[in-house]
Write a protein that holds these residues in place. Structure first.
Motif, PDB file in Angstrom:
ATOM      1  N   SER A  55       1.770   2.736  10.956  1.00  9.75           N
ATOM      2  CA  SER A  55       1.113   2.520   9.661  1.00  9.75           C
ATOM      3  C   SER A  55       0.307   3.814   8.890  1.00  9.75           C
ATOM      4  CB  SER A  55       0.144   1.308   9.494  1.00  9.75           C
ATOM      5  OG  SER A  55       0.808   0.132  10.283  1.00  9.75           O
ATOM      6  N   ILE A  56      -0.293   4.303  10.114  1.00  7.51           N
ATOM      7  CA  ILE A  56      -0.925   5.679   9.573  1.00  7.51           C
ATOM      8  C   ILE A  56       0.187   6.874   9.167  1.00  7.51           C
ATOM      9  CG2 ILE A  56      -2.151   7.694  10.402  1.00  7.51           C
ATOM     10  CD1 ILE A  56      -3.585   5.576  12.386  1.00  7.51           C
ATOM     11  N   ALA A  57       1.246   6.428   9.653  1.00 11.48           N
ATOM     12  CA  ALA A  57       2.417   7.552   9.434  1.00 11.48           C
ATOM     13  C   ALA A  57       2.935   7.380   7.733  1.00 11.48           C
ATOM     14  CB  ALA A  57       3.695   7.530  10.216  1.00 11.48           C
ATOM     15  N   LEU A  58       3.036   5.949   7.842  1.00 11.93           N
ATOM     16  CA  LEU A  58       3.321   5.567   6.296  1.00 11.93           C
ATOM     17  C   LEU A  58       2.392   5.885   5.160  1.00 11.93           C
ATOM     18  CD1 LEU A  58       4.615   1.917   7.038  1.00 11.93           C
ATOM     19  CD2 LEU A  58       5.946   4.155   6.889  1.00 11.93           C
ATOM     20  N   LEU A  59       1.026   5.918   5.582  1.00 10.88           N
ATOM     21  CA  LEU A  59       0.004   6.296   4.714  1.00 10.88           C
ATOM     22  C   LEU A  59      -0.069   7.716   4.452  1.00 10.88           C
ATOM     23  CD1 LEU A  59      -2.573   5.353   3.292  1.00 10.88           C
ATOM     24  CD2 LEU A  59      -3.929   5.789   5.356  1.00 10.88           C
TER      25      LEU A  59
ATOM     26  N   PHE B 288       0.510   9.836   0.689  1.00  7.77           N
ATOM     27  CA  PHE B 288      -0.249  10.949   0.174  1.00  7.77           C
ATOM     28  C   PHE B 288       0.634  12.124  -0.069  1.00  7.77           C
ATOM     29  CE2 PHE B 288      -3.911   8.500   1.484  1.00  7.77           C
ATOM     30  CZ  PHE B 288      -4.895   8.657   0.383  1.00  7.77           C
ATOM     31  N   LYS B 289       1.570  12.404   0.884  1.00 12.40           N
ATOM     32  CA  LYS B 289       2.698  13.401   0.651  1.00 12.40           C
ATOM     33  C   LYS B 289       3.247  13.333  -0.612  1.00 12.40           C
ATOM     34  CE  LYS B 289       6.100  15.995   3.400  1.00 12.40           C
ATOM     35  NZ  LYS B 289       6.981  15.682   4.737  1.00 12.40           N
ATOM     36  N   PHE B 290       3.561  12.561  -1.265  1.00 15.60           N
ATOM     37  CA  PHE B 290       4.086  12.343  -2.466  1.00 15.60           C
ATOM     38  C   PHE B 290       3.195  12.153  -3.915  1.00 15.60           C
ATOM     39  CE2 PHE B 290       7.731  11.625   0.364  1.00 15.60           C
ATOM     40  CZ  PHE B 290       8.637  12.306  -0.329  1.00 15.60           C
TER      41      PHE B 290
ATOM     42  N   ILE C  30      -4.916  15.436   2.126  1.00 17.12           N
ATOM     43  CA  ILE C  30      -5.233  14.334   2.819  1.00 17.12           C
ATOM     44  C   ILE C  30      -4.121  14.026   3.799  1.00 17.12           C
ATOM     45  CG2 ILE C  30      -5.696  11.877   2.606  1.00 17.12           C
ATOM     46  CD1 ILE C  30      -7.070  12.538   0.145  1.00 17.12           C
ATOM     47  N   SER C  31      -3.124  14.155   3.271  1.00 20.28           N
ATOM     48  CA  SER C  31      -1.851  14.087   4.320  1.00 20.28           C
ATOM     49  C   SER C  31      -1.745  14.813   5.541  1.00 20.28           C
ATOM     50  CB  SER C  31      -0.367  14.182   3.602  1.00 20.28           C
ATOM     51  OG  SER C  31       0.600  14.064   4.353  1.00 20.28           O
ATOM     52  N   GLU C  32      -2.315  16.080   5.459  1.00 20.00           N
ATOM     53  CA  GLU C  32      -2.509  16.928   6.548  1.00 20.00           C
ATOM     54  C   GLU C  32      -3.512  16.299   7.377  1.00 20.00           C
ATOM     55  OE1 GLU C  32      -0.394  19.567   7.165  1.00 20.00           O
ATOM     56  OE2 GLU C  32       0.867  19.042   5.582  1.00 20.00           O
ATOM     57  N   TRP C  33      -4.577  16.039   6.928  1.00 23.66           N
ATOM     58  CA  TRP C  33      -5.532  15.645   7.761  1.00 23.66           C
ATOM     59  C   TRP C  33      -5.208  14.360   8.531  1.00 23.66           C
ATOM     60  CZ3 TRP C  33      -9.003  18.465   9.924  1.00 23.66           C
ATOM     61  CH2 TRP C  33      -9.470  19.576   9.299  1.00 23.66           C
ATOM     62  N   ILE C  34      -4.392  13.578   7.771  1.00 23.29           N
ATOM     63  CA  ILE C  34      -4.005  12.064   8.488  1.00 23.29           C
ATOM     64  C   ILE C  34      -2.828  12.681   9.670  1.00 23.29           C
ATOM     65  CG2 ILE C  34      -2.725   9.908   8.078  1.00 23.29           C
ATOM     66  CD1 ILE C  34      -3.792   9.808   5.310  1.00 23.29           C
TER      67      ILE C  34
ATOM     68  N   LEU D 255      13.337   4.154   2.901  1.00 20.59           N
ATOM     69  CA  LEU D 255      14.176   3.421   3.949  1.00 20.59           C
ATOM     70  C   LEU D 255      13.190   3.589   5.110  1.00 20.59           C
ATOM     71  CD1 LEU D 255      16.537   2.459   4.824  1.00 20.59           C
ATOM     72  CD2 LEU D 255      17.567   4.818   5.180  1.00 20.59           C
ATOM     73  N   PHE D 256      12.376   4.649   5.479  1.00 17.59           N
ATOM     74  CA  PHE D 256      11.773   4.706   6.706  1.00 17.59           C
ATOM     75  C   PHE D 256      10.502   3.547   6.828  1.00 17.59           C
ATOM     76  CE2 PHE D 256       8.082   6.444   9.191  1.00 17.59           C
ATOM     77  CZ  PHE D 256       8.812   6.529  10.520  1.00 17.59           C
ATOM     78  N   HIS D 257       9.664   3.188   5.469  1.00 16.67           N
ATOM     79  CA  HIS D 257       8.991   2.328   5.318  1.00 16.67           C
ATOM     80  C   HIS D 257       9.588   1.043   5.797  1.00 16.67           C
ATOM     81  CE1 HIS D 257       6.126   4.763   2.685  1.00 16.67           C
ATOM     82  NE2 HIS D 257       6.571   5.448   3.721  1.00 16.67           N
ATOM     83  N   ILE D 258      10.762   0.680   5.178  1.00 14.24           N
ATOM     84  CA  ILE D 258      11.342  -0.593   5.556  1.00 14.24           C
ATOM     85  C   ILE D 258      11.840  -0.971   6.832  1.00 14.24           C
ATOM     86  CG2 ILE D 258      13.464  -1.961   4.800  1.00 14.24           C
ATOM     87  CD1 ILE D 258      13.474  -0.548   1.897  1.00 14.24           C
TER      88      ILE D 258
END
Length: 384
Positions: free
Chosen positions: A193-197, A201-203, A209-213, A143-146
């Motif tokens: 967009s970075i937050a979506l990426l 990776f979080k899932f 990688i999610s932590e470094w992003i 939903l957040f992505h949408i």
């Protein structure tokens, strides 16, 4: 320096700058109070989101308050959309209909109610540990992505329409404000967009990688806030709004074709065009840096919609470019006048109706192919 220390330092700096800007927005004297309050609210929501590393370092475990803080992310981009609306349109007011933007925030919290908000601490821990397999969290992330895609698209469409309306109805140099707001929206879109990426990776099996992003996003967010702070301090009255009731010329033309025979339109336009050109040449209204199409409409007693169609459609120019043509012609006459050779470019641009050197240079080069300085030098060389 380990990752947690780096996160904490960046977070503290970002929070300090954000709240400093919030203080500035809420206390600066301006007629755009609604816009400032909305952006201050956006910054507060962003600061709450950014504060996660600090709160996690002092938190003893998952809590309802902590989860609610996470869901505040669903309020950020709707508030930014309302902010853009408020800076684009002078007649914008917060109304009950705008409460619809709360819907995603309410939905995600309703989804979390049965398996998080109403369960004990042990169940909350299990819920977060197994977040990759929890349908509630997966639904919320989708939903957040949408939401990001829909609102970013809506903001870009809004800015495009608002800028066109501005150019069709105003001749001030504040059009650069729309260009800057467009740039700011692009940067925010990149950040989201970075937050979506990061969430993707979080899932996945690459949680590190999610932590470094996340760290990279925090640093970028800090630079964005500093950039906005710089712009706000240098330009407290950054935007000049337009009326949301204004219509695009393309819409006016469609309506006019249905109402009036084409031959009649042509005769009316020819008469009004002669009247307009005579007025611009003799009265020089373009010397007013805040000139609007409404001002000329009042002087010539020609309805705004007819004048707008005449300039933007018949002449094939935005009102902004139409007025600037007269300003540049007047500036060229001053530059050609040998008795005014000591007058500086800055003095000339203010005299002919501009209030920005960059806008004057851009318009002058568009009209002549040269900058004002190059044009003056070429005149001097030809006289030698």
């Amino acid at each position: 320096m380990d990752k947690m220390n780096l996160l904490s330092i960046v977070t503290i700096i970002s929070l300090f700058v954000s709240f400093f800007l919030v203080f500035f927005l809420l206390t600066v004297k301006t007629e755009y109070k609604t816009s400032n309050r909305l952006f201050a609210f956006f910054l507060i929501l962003t600061a709450i989101d950014v504060s996660e590393p600090l709160l996690n370092s002092v938190s003893s475990g998952p809590s309802n308050l902590g989860m609610l803080r996470n869901t505040f992310a669903f309020l950020q981009i709707p508030v930014f959309y309302l902010y853009v609306l408020s800076v684009c349109y002078s007649d914008f007011k917060l109304r009950p209909k705008h409460l619809i933007h709360l819907l995603p925030f309410l939905v995600v919290n309703a989804v979390l109610l049965p398996h998080f908000y109403t369960v004990d601490t042990a169940s909350k821990v299990n819920f977060l540990v197994n977040h990759q397999h929890m349908p509630e969290l997966q639904f919320n992330h989708i939903l957040f992505h949408i939401q990001v895609i829909v609102y970013c698209t809506a903001v870009f469409l809004l800015l495009r329409k608002a800028k066109t309306l501005y150019l069709e109805n105003n001749a001030g140099t504040h059009v650069n404000s729309y260009n800057w707001l467009f740039q700011f929206t692009v940067v925010l879109t990149i950040l989201y967009s970075i937050a979506l990426l990061k969430n993707i990776f979080k899932f996945s099996d690459y949680l590190y990688i999610s932590e470094w992003i996340k760290i990279g996003a925090l640093v970028l967010q800090l630079f964005i806030v500093c950039w906005y702070l710089y712009k706000a301090l240098n330009n407290p009255g950054l935007f000049r709004n337009i009326d949301s009731k204004l219509k695009l010329v393309s819409d006016l033309i469609s309506e006019e074709k249905n109402d009036t025979p084409e031959a009649v339109n042509e005769n009316i336009h020819n008469e009004e065009l002669l009247k307009l050109k005579k007025f611009m040449t003799e009265e020089k209204p373009f010397l007013n840096p805040s000139l609007t199409i409404q001002d000329i409409s009042k002087e010539l007693e020609i309805p705004v919609r007819e004048l707008s169609v005449l300039i933007n459609h018949q002449l094939g120019q935005h009102f902004y470019d139409f007025v600037n043509t007269y300003r540049i012609e007047h500036a060229m006459n001053i530059l050609k006048d040998t008795t005014k050779s000591k007058v500086t470019i800055l003095e000339i641009l203010y005299e002919v109706g501009f209030n920005s050197k960059s806008s004057f240079n851009t318009a002058f080069k568009k009209h002549t192919g040269k900058t004002p300085t190059e044009y003056r030098n070429s005149l001097q060389n030809n006289t030698l």
